[in-house]
Design an enzyme around this catalytic site. Structure first.
Site, PDB file in Angstrom:
ATOM      1  N   LYS A 139      -4.833  10.212   2.475  1.00 39.12           N
ATOM      2  CA  LYS A 139      -5.619   9.402   3.414  1.00 39.12           C
ATOM      3  C   LYS A 139      -6.697  10.233   4.097  1.00 39.12           C
ATOM      4  O   LYS A 139      -6.447  11.360   4.524  1.00 39.12           O
ATOM      5  CB  LYS A 139      -4.653   8.806   4.455  1.00 39.12           C
ATOM      6  CG  LYS A 139      -5.290   7.968   5.544  1.00 39.12           C
ATOM      7  CD  LYS A 139      -6.159   6.851   5.033  1.00 39.12           C
ATOM      8  CE  LYS A 139      -5.449   5.924   4.077  1.00 39.12           C
ATOM      9  NZ  LYS A 139      -6.361   5.058   3.302  1.00 39.12           N
TER      10      LYS A 139
ATOM     11  N   ARG B 293       0.858  -1.193   0.000  1.00 42.86           N
ATOM     12  CA  ARG B 293       0.000   0.000   0.000  1.00 42.86           C
ATOM     13  C   ARG B 293       0.890   1.237   0.000  1.00 42.86           C
ATOM     14  O   ARG B 293       2.097   1.143   0.134  1.00 42.86           O
ATOM     15  CB  ARG B 293      -0.946  -0.018   1.217  1.00 42.86           C
ATOM     16  CG  ARG B 293      -0.195  -0.390   2.468  1.00 42.86           C
ATOM     17  CD  ARG B 293      -0.509   0.369   3.690  1.00 42.86           C
ATOM     18  NE  ARG B 293      -0.426   1.784   3.570  1.00 42.86           N
ATOM     19  CZ  ARG B 293       0.695   2.491   3.740  1.00 42.86           C
ATOM     20  NH1 ARG B 293       1.846   1.889   4.008  1.00 42.86           N
ATOM     21  NH2 ARG B 293       0.684   3.803   3.633  1.00 42.86           N
TER      22      ARG B 293
ATOM     23  N   GLN C  91      -2.747   2.828   9.842  1.00 43.80           N
ATOM     24  CA  GLN C  91      -1.402   2.856   9.239  1.00 43.80           C
ATOM     25  C   GLN C  91      -0.418   3.655  10.098  1.00 43.80           C
ATOM     26  O   GLN C  91       0.778   3.389  10.078  1.00 43.80           O
ATOM     27  CB  GLN C  91      -1.465   3.478   7.830  1.00 43.80           C
ATOM     28  CG  GLN C  91      -2.114   2.608   6.774  1.00 43.80           C
ATOM     29  CD  GLN C  91      -3.594   2.891   6.639  1.00 43.80           C
ATOM     30  OE1 GLN C  91      -4.257   3.290   7.598  1.00 43.80           O
ATOM     31  NE2 GLN C  91      -4.141   2.665   5.465  1.00 43.80           N
TER      32      GLN C  91
ATOM     33  N   ASP D  37      -1.771  10.827  -2.568  1.00 46.05           N
ATOM     34  CA  ASP D  37      -2.121   9.773  -3.534  1.00 46.05           C
ATOM     35  C   ASP D  37      -2.320  10.330  -4.930  1.00 46.05           C
ATOM     36  O   ASP D  37      -2.126   9.631  -5.920  1.00 46.05           O
ATOM     37  CB  ASP D  37      -3.380   9.032  -3.081  1.00 46.05           C
ATOM     38  CG  ASP D  37      -2.990   7.944  -2.115  1.00 46.05           C
ATOM     39  OD1 ASP D  37      -2.666   8.275  -0.964  1.00 46.05           O
ATOM     40  OD2 ASP D  37      -2.943   6.767  -2.534  1.00 46.05           O
TER      41      ASP D  37
HETATM   42  O1  MRU Z   1      -4.696   3.389   1.901  1.00 44.57           O
HETATM   43  P1  MRU Z   1      -3.211   3.562   1.895  1.00 44.57           P
HETATM   44  O2  MRU Z   1      -2.541   3.037   3.126  1.00 44.57           O
HETATM   45  O3  MRU Z   1      -2.569   3.053   0.616  1.00 44.57           O
HETATM   46  O4  MRU Z   1      -3.035   5.149   1.907  1.00 44.57           O
HETATM   47  C1  MRU Z   1      -1.746   5.683   1.883  1.00 44.57           C
HETATM   48  C2  MRU Z   1      -1.728   7.163   1.989  1.00 44.57           C
HETATM   49  O5  MRU Z   1      -2.728   7.814   2.078  1.00 44.57           O
HETATM   50  C3  MRU Z   1      -0.368   7.790   1.890  1.00 44.57           C
HETATM   51  O6  MRU Z   1      -0.324   8.981   2.620  1.00 44.57           O
HETATM   52  C4  MRU Z   1      -0.064   8.101   0.420  1.00 44.57           C
HETATM   53  O7  MRU Z   1      -0.299   6.987  -0.390  1.00 44.57           O
HETATM   54  C5  MRU Z   1       1.332   8.554   0.241  1.00 44.57           C
HETATM   55  S1  MRU Z   1       2.491   7.271   0.595  1.00 44.57           S
HETATM   56  C6  MRU Z   1       4.039   7.895   0.301  1.00 44.57           C
END
Ligand code: MRU
Length: 346
Positions: free
Chosen positions: A242, A44, A190, A231
């Protein structure tokens, strides 16, 4: 700490769904298994998703040859499957498109090698990008800073160093004193599970907080700045990250706290003029009605589970990329940044 590695014709993933209790590695031999690992959040974080998906396409091209199938068609089919796994992360499609471009430019018998070479190149470039983001971003972190972060944008979410956490890691390696406030990041935790695990390994001091405690900490003047990952970043600088990032950014502005976003340039999507157009993944309601697979809400309760939210660019103090730091006006700065990238690649 390597979340993803290519080894002897397979991809080895550190299973993030089991951390911090178990450090388990899983071997991925085909794109279907990769797609499943992505859906189940074994791998992830937007940059890591891009790298994983790129290897997934390469695995499909490779096995097509032994199955007597056309490698181009196999790569394209795998790309469609992998692309549908998680809709918000721009890096996923960005990396898949790069592998497909390489595959389409290669003669049939060279497709598997071309796909793998491109996946490895993406992996290596992301590693270098992380270091550069760390170096540029660390200049924004002052000695003695108390920095708040959300979710996990560390080594696990990237190519092995981190974006938001890479900034903090570099500042720490430069000898700056730091204290990190780590949002636990409901529903999948996370922050509590992964960011806390990483910061402990690097020996950076931190305190875990519930997401809802961030605002009062800011109001008390306890937070020097916020650094998060992304993202997808729209052309105007709106940022998807997130869920819970947007309220943090609004509270940061209210309390005069700088709000920084750190992300590689593959996260930027100039095709989307603004953040409202970013697709937001909705995940299973059970992630909200349970904690660590244990139900906490009464049977039959309805839950809404958007995995991301969008922070309008007016709340963002700066976007830190490996190509440079961008500030308002973001539309001009981001376009210039990607134009430089295209010129240097082409
Ligand atoms: O749902 P996830 O755990 O994949 O979400 C991750 C995030 O929101 C991170 O902040 C984002 O992907 C940046 S990771 C360098």
């Amino acid at each position: 700490m390597e979340a993803i590695a290519w080894s002897e014709g397979k991809v080895v993933l550190l299973d993030q769904s089991r951390l911090p209790f178990e450090e388990t590695y899983i071997e991925i031999e085909d794109h279907e298994a990769m797609a499943q690992a992505i859906r189940q959040m074994r791998v992830r974080g937007a940059p890591a998703l891009g790298i994983a998906a790129a290897y997934g396409v390469a695995l499909a091209a490779r096995s097509a040859v032994s199955q007597g199938r056309a490698p181009l068609a196999a790569a394209e089919e795998a790309a469609a499957v992998l692309d549908s796994t998680r809709p918000t992360a721009r890096n996923l499609r960005w990396a898949i498109e790069r592998v497909l471009d390489a595959v389409r430019a290669a003669p049939d018998d060279a497709i598997p090698a071309a796909a793998l070479a491109q996946a490895r190149r993406i992996h290596e470039e992301e590693r270098e990008a992380n270091r550069e983001i760390g170096r540029l971003g660390a200049a924004l972190i002052s000695d003695g800073a108390h920095v708040l972060t959300h979710c996990n944008a560390g080594a696990l979410a990237t190519a092995g160093y981190g974006t938001a956490l890479g900034v903090l890691r570099t500042a720490w390696e430069q000898g700056k004193r730091l204290h990190v406030f780590v949002d636990e990041t409901r529903p999948l935790l996370q922050g509590a599970r992964l960011t806390a695990w990483e910061l402990r390994q690097w020996r950076i001091p931190f305190t875990l907080i519930v997401d809802a405690a961030a605002g009062s900490l800011m109001r008390r003047g306890a937070v020097s700045c916020i650094v998060v990952g992304a993202d997808r970043i729209a052309a105007n600088g709106d940022v998807a990250n997130k869920v819970g990032t947007y309220p943090l950014a609004v509270l940061a502005k209210e309390n005069g706290v700088p709000f920084y976003v750190a992300a590689p340039s593959g996260t930027i999507d100039l095709a989307l003029p603004q953040g409202d157009e970013i697709p937001i993944e909705e995940r299973a309601p059970e992630e909200v009605t349970s904690v660590a697979d244990r139900r906490i809400a009464p049977e039959g309760v309805e839950a809404f589970n958007p995995a991301f939210d969008v922070t309008p660019h007016r709340y963002v103090s700066a976007i830190i990329t490996e190509r440079g730091i961008v500030r308002e006006p973001y539309d001009e700065g981001l376009a210039r940044l990607l134009a430089v990238r295209a010129a240097t690649k082409g």
